[in-house]
Design a protein around this motif. Sequence first.
Motif, short mmCIF file in Angstrom:
data_model
loop_
_atom_site.label_atom_id
_atom_site.label_comp_id
_atom_site.label_asym_id
_atom_site.label_seq_id
_atom_site.Cartn_x
_atom_site.Cartn_y
_atom_site.Cartn_z
N ARG A 55 0.86 -1.19 0.00
CA ARG A 55 0.00 0.00 0.00
C ARG A 55 0.89 1.23 0.00
N THR A 56 0.57 2.14 -0.91
CA THR A 56 1.34 3.37 -1.06
C THR A 56 0.40 4.55 -0.87
N ALA A 57 0.78 5.47 -0.01
CA ALA A 57 -0.03 6.67 0.24
C ALA A 57 0.89 7.88 0.35
N ILE A 58 0.39 9.00 -0.10
CA ILE A 58 1.16 10.25 -0.02
C ILE A 58 1.05 10.81 1.39
N LYS A 59 2.20 11.11 1.96
CA LYS A 59 2.22 11.77 3.26
C LYS A 59 2.32 13.28 3.09
N ALA A 60 3.18 13.72 2.16
CA ALA A 60 3.37 15.16 1.93
C ALA A 60 3.95 15.39 0.55
N VAL A 61 3.67 16.56 0.01
CA VAL A 61 4.22 16.99 -1.28
C VAL A 61 4.73 18.41 -1.10
N THR A 62 5.97 18.65 -1.52
CA THR A 62 6.51 20.01 -1.54
C THR A 62 6.90 20.31 -2.98
N VAL A 94 9.76 20.24 -4.18
CA VAL A 94 10.90 19.43 -4.62
C VAL A 94 10.85 17.98 -4.18
N ARG A 95 9.87 17.59 -3.36
CA ARG A 95 9.87 16.19 -2.89
C ARG A 95 8.47 15.64 -2.68
N LEU A 96 8.42 14.32 -2.81
CA LEU A 96 7.23 13.55 -2.45
C LEU A 96 7.63 12.71 -1.24
N ILE A 97 6.81 12.71 -0.22
CA ILE A 97 7.06 11.85 0.93
C ILE A 97 5.92 10.84 0.95
N LEU A 98 6.29 9.56 0.86
CA LEU A 98 5.31 8.48 0.77
C LEU A 98 5.40 7.57 1.98
N ASN A 99 4.25 7.05 2.38
CA ASN A 99 4.20 5.95 3.34
C ASN A 99 3.90 4.69 2.55
N GLN A 100 4.69 3.65 2.78
CA GLN A 100 4.47 2.38 2.10
C GLN A 100 4.44 1.27 3.14
N GLU A 101 3.49 0.38 2.96
CA GLU A 101 3.32 -0.75 3.87
C GLU A 101 3.22 -2.04 3.06
N VAL A 102 3.76 -3.11 3.61
CA VAL A 102 3.60 -4.45 3.03
C VAL A 102 2.78 -5.25 4.03
N LEU A 103 1.66 -5.80 3.54
CA LEU A 103 0.76 -6.57 4.40
C LEU A 103 0.54 -7.96 3.85
N ARG A 104 0.29 -8.88 4.76
CA ARG A 104 -0.19 -10.22 4.42
C ARG A 104 -1.54 -10.31 5.11
N GLY A 105 -2.60 -10.17 4.32
CA GLY A 105 -3.93 -10.07 4.92
C GLY A 105 -3.98 -8.82 5.79
N ALA A 106 -4.36 -8.99 7.04
CA ALA A 106 -4.43 -7.85 7.96
C ALA A 106 -3.12 -7.61 8.71
N ALA A 112 5.22 20.88 -12.50
CA ALA A 112 3.95 21.40 -11.98
C ALA A 112 2.81 20.42 -12.22
N ASN A 113 2.78 19.76 -13.39
CA ASN A 113 1.68 18.84 -13.66
C ASN A 113 1.69 17.66 -12.68
N ILE A 114 2.86 17.27 -12.22
CA ILE A 114 2.95 16.17 -11.25
C ILE A 114 2.50 16.65 -9.88
N ARG A 115 2.92 17.86 -9.49
CA ARG A 115 2.48 18.40 -8.19
C ARG A 115 0.96 18.50 -8.15
N ARG A 116 0.35 18.91 -9.25
CA ARG A 116 -1.12 19.01 -9.31
C ARG A 116 -1.77 17.64 -9.18
N GLN A 117 -1.22 16.64 -9.83
CA GLN A 117 -1.81 15.29 -9.83
C GLN A 117 -1.75 14.62 -8.47
N VAL A 118 -0.71 14.88 -7.70
CA VAL A 118 -0.55 14.17 -6.44
C VAL A 118 -1.10 14.93 -5.24
N HIS A 119 -1.55 16.15 -5.44
CA HIS A 119 -2.16 16.89 -4.32
C HIS A 119 -3.56 16.43 -4.09
#
Length: 129
Positions: A77-84, A86-98, A122-129
């Motif tokens: 699972r990949t989720a955006i934590k923050a966007v500036t 110059v950077r994307l900060i992502l949270n990523q988790e690996v799960l087996r079921g729950a 700019a087009n990427i910053r717009r898409q990930v916000h």
Amino acid sequence: MVHMFPVRVYYEDTDMGGVVYYANYLRYIERARSDWVRSLGIDQNAMREEDGVVFVVRRVAAEYLKPAKFDDALEVRTAIKAVTGVRLILNQEVLRGADLLFQAEVVIVCIGESGAPARLPANIRRQVH
């Protein structure tokens, strides 16, 4: 928005103890990030050719919680934590079921052809916000 990416553990992914070798979790989350970027409609080849920038990993803070084993069906699972600018900060988790097996905070930045940091297009910053 959370992006979900399925992964199957193959024999080649395991170590002598029969569990997933630690570095393979980084491969799993890399594949999931590539799939996430593609799902947003971002063509990384075009980004390199037209904008002159590419994504690179700046930092990974990883925590290994439980082992995955041969033939396990996992989900990244990949989720955006923050966007500036110059950077994307992502949270990523690996799960087996729950069960949460692995989690990481990944900082992604853009660099230009010279290797120097560059603003996210700019087009990427717009898409990930």
